[in-house]
Write an enzyme that holds these catalytic residues in place. Structure first.
Site, PDB file in Angstrom:
ATOM      1  N   CYS A  47       0.949  -1.191  -0.163  1.00 39.65           N
ATOM      2  CA  CYS A  47      -0.055  -0.062   0.008  1.00 39.65           C
ATOM      3  C   CYS A  47       0.935   1.175   0.056  1.00 39.65           C
ATOM      4  CB  CYS A  47      -0.840   0.068   1.194  1.00 39.65           C
ATOM      5  SG  CYS A  47      -1.726   1.550   1.730  1.00 39.65           S
ATOM      6  N   CYS A  50       0.440   3.754   2.875  1.00 40.45           N
ATOM      7  CA  CYS A  50       1.230   2.904   4.030  1.00 40.45           C
ATOM      8  C   CYS A  50       2.835   3.378   4.198  1.00 40.45           C
ATOM      9  CB  CYS A  50       1.012   1.595   4.331  1.00 40.45           C
ATOM     10  SG  CYS A  50      -0.694   1.081   4.663  1.00 40.45           S
TER      11      CYS A  50
END
Length: 131
Positions: A47, A50
Site C-alpha cells: 500500500c 502506508c
C-alpha cells in the site's frame, strides 16, 4: 520507554488486543495503526499510502516523552484486504474503509481517527495523540 509497540495480524488480533486494552490505563495515548502487510519480495507494504505514512507516524510518536502504546494491526495481503467481508471492515468498533488508518482508543472506544488520505500529516497525528 515512551513508545510501546504491539503487533497483530487478523488471526492474532483478539489476544493482542486484549493485552493492549488491559494496559491502556498506563498510557497517555493508546493508538491502533491498521496497515497493509509487507510484500516479502520488497519488504515494503503493498500500500503506497502506508509506505508514506508509517515513517511520519513513528517519528512523531517516538519524539513524544509521553507513554504511548501503538498496536500495529496488519490487514493482510491485497486480496485479503479487498474482501468486503474483511473482519475489520465489518467490525462495528473499527469500520475500516482504507489503510493506513490510525485510531485513538480511549475508554474502550474509538475517540478519533485518521484515514488513509490524512494519516501522514504531522499536525493531524499530533492532534490525535493530544486529544
Amino acid at each position: 520507554m515512551p513508545l510501546k509497540l504491539l503487533e497483530a495480524t487478523v488471526s492474532s488480533f483478539d489476544g493482542v488486543f486484549e493485552k493492549f486494552r488491559s494496559e491502556a490505563a498506563e498510557n497517555k495515548a493508546n493508538l491502533i495503526l491498521f496497515l497493509a502487510d509487507k510484500d516479502p519480495a520488497t519488504s515494503l507494504s503493498w500500500c503506497p499510502d502506508c509506505v508514506r505514512a508509517e515513517p511520519v507516524i513513528y517519528k512523531k510518536l517516538e519524539a513524544s516523552s509521553d507513554d504511548i502504546a501503538l498496536l500495529r494491526a496488519y490487514v493482510g495481503d491485497r486480496p485479503t484486504w479487498r474482501n468486503p467481508k474483511h473482519p475489520w471492515r465489518v467490525e462495528p468498533r473499527f469500520k475500516l474503509t482504507g489503510v493506513p488508518t490510525l485510531i485513538r482508543w480511549d475508554n474502550d472506544t474509538v475517540k478519533g481517527r485518521l484515514e488513509d488520505h490524512e494519516a501522514h500529516l504531522e499536525n493531524k497525528i499530533e492532534t490525535l495523540v493530544e486529544k
